[in-house]
Design an enzyme around this catalytic site. Structure first.
Site, short mmCIF file in Angstrom:
data_model
loop_
_atom_site.label_atom_id
_atom_site.label_comp_id
_atom_site.label_asym_id
_atom_site.label_seq_id
_atom_site.Cartn_x
_atom_site.Cartn_y
_atom_site.Cartn_z
N HIS A 131 6.28 55.05 33.49
CA HIS A 131 6.72 54.46 32.15
C HIS A 131 5.41 53.46 31.66
O HIS A 131 4.88 52.78 32.42
CB HIS A 131 7.99 53.85 31.96
CG HIS A 131 8.41 53.61 30.68
ND1 HIS A 131 9.14 54.60 29.89
CD2 HIS A 131 8.49 52.37 30.09
CE1 HIS A 131 9.47 53.84 28.82
NE2 HIS A 131 9.05 52.53 28.97
N CYS A 186 7.03 58.18 26.11
CA CYS A 186 6.30 56.64 26.08
C CYS A 186 5.07 56.75 25.97
O CYS A 186 4.27 55.98 25.27
CB CYS A 186 6.94 55.99 27.33
SG CYS A 186 6.22 56.95 28.97
N HIS A 214 8.19 50.09 22.95
CA HIS A 214 8.12 51.57 23.70
C HIS A 214 9.06 52.39 23.15
O HIS A 214 9.80 52.21 22.42
CB HIS A 214 8.34 51.07 25.41
CG HIS A 214 9.81 50.78 25.49
ND1 HIS A 214 10.46 51.22 26.69
CD2 HIS A 214 10.55 49.76 25.07
CE1 HIS A 214 11.51 50.61 26.79
NE2 HIS A 214 11.68 49.88 25.40
#
Length: 337
Positions: A301, A253, A313
């Protein structure tokens, strides 16, 4: 990485309010837990938890690996300085040896006796003055030599300390890597225990490629670099999640965010936690394309806001870089780079 479940979004850019219904439908399509738990829901929730734990360990791995890179550079610089100081020290010792030899040859005889046996007192006095000058210069050289030796000892001590820190960082990298691999192996084992249709449903992405682009609305990036970063992130759609990777063939990520902004000439830090503070914080309701959106209280994240309540993402292993609703996880915060 992170849970595949989608929570209710808490904010959008201008014109995104109309997307509330769309986001709710998308959340349902992505596998939100029904009111009555199905037999395999517990397995799926455990997989979610393992992916979340693996992602946290991945960001810890990225941080330790980044620290190791910095330390390797510092150790290399210290070794270069030590080599230069050693060369200077060797040169000074050679010069002092020459001065010592000259003094011995010129002043080996007691000055008082030399005056008594001298045929020319004026010549002796000239030689004596030269000896005094040599001695004074030599004293200065000795002091410089002592200074260089102290500097060299300090450089060596600092290099030794950095080497110790580097070794600790290497061990941390290895430890976090083992943790990630263990969590991912457990998650794969649990997923393999699900029936084929449920496993396929878990892995189904909301929009995984350029052929199924969501309506991103009319919101524009706030700067040229943000526009370039969004374009880079969109070019990565469909590429695989690879933990610890920052492109171009695979990403985790934070690696996707770092790579995307690098294409815009902006150097982002490596971890999602550091990326959270890589710019100015803005409310989620004011998010614009190119803004970074971090999730969970520990910012483990991160995705990039793309417009109309969507982020790009790298979700988790097995799921490619894709669009998902901005409200897919709790604790969203927005950073404008």
């Amino acid at each position: 990485m992170g849970s595949h479940r989608r929570l209710v979004p808490s904010g959008f850019d201008r014109g995104a309010a109309a997307a509330l219904g769309v986001l709710s439908a998308a959340a349902a399509a992505l596998g939100t837990v029904p009111a009555v738990a199905a037999p395999h829901d517990d397995t799926r929730s455990r997989v979610d938890r393992l992916y979340e734990e693996a992602e946290k360990a991945t960001e810890a791995y990225n941080k330790a690996d980044e620290r190791a890179d910095v330390l390797r550079g510092q150790v290399g610089d210290a070794q270069d300085r030590i080599a230069r100081q050693q060369e200077r020290l060797n040169s000074m010792r050679e010069q002092l040896g020459s001065l010592a030899g000259a003094q011995y040859r010129s002043g080996g005889l007691d000055p008082t006796l030399a005056l008594l046996f001298s045929d020319d007192p004026d010549d002796y006095l000239a030689k004596a003055a030269a000896i005094d000058r040599i001695s004074s210069h030599q004293a200065g050289e000795l002091k410089d030599l002592q200074d260089v030796m102290r500097q060299l000892a300090q450089e060596r001590a600092e290099a030794t300390k950095k080497l110790g820190e580097l070794e600790k960082s290497r061990k941390a990298v290895a430890s976090h890597k083992r943790t990630v691999e263990k969590k991912l192996a457990e998650a794969r084992q649990l997923l393999n225990s699900l029936p084929d249709d449920e496993r396929a449903g878990y892995d189904r992405s909301s929009r995984s490629g350029r052929d199924d682009l969501p309506d991103l609305g009319g919101a524009l990036p706030t700067s040229g670099r943000a526009a370039a970063a969004v374009a880079a992130a969109r070019s990565a759609l469909g590429r695989p999640y690879v933990w610890g990777a920052n492109g171009p063939s695979g990403f985790d990520c934070s690696g996707l965010m770092q790579w995307s902004y690098a294409q815009a000439g902006v150097a982002l830090p490596r971890t999602s936690q550091a990326q959270r503070y890589a710019g100015r914080q803005v409310p989620l309701s004011q998010a614009q394309p190119g803004d970074l959106v971090t999730y969970r209280s520990d910012a483990s994240h991160v995705g990039m806001y793309a417009g109309n309540g969507q982020v790009i993402h790298a979700p988790y292993p097995g799921a490619p870089v894709r669009y998902d609703p901005v409200g897919m996880m709790p604790g969203a915060t927005v950073t404008r780079v």
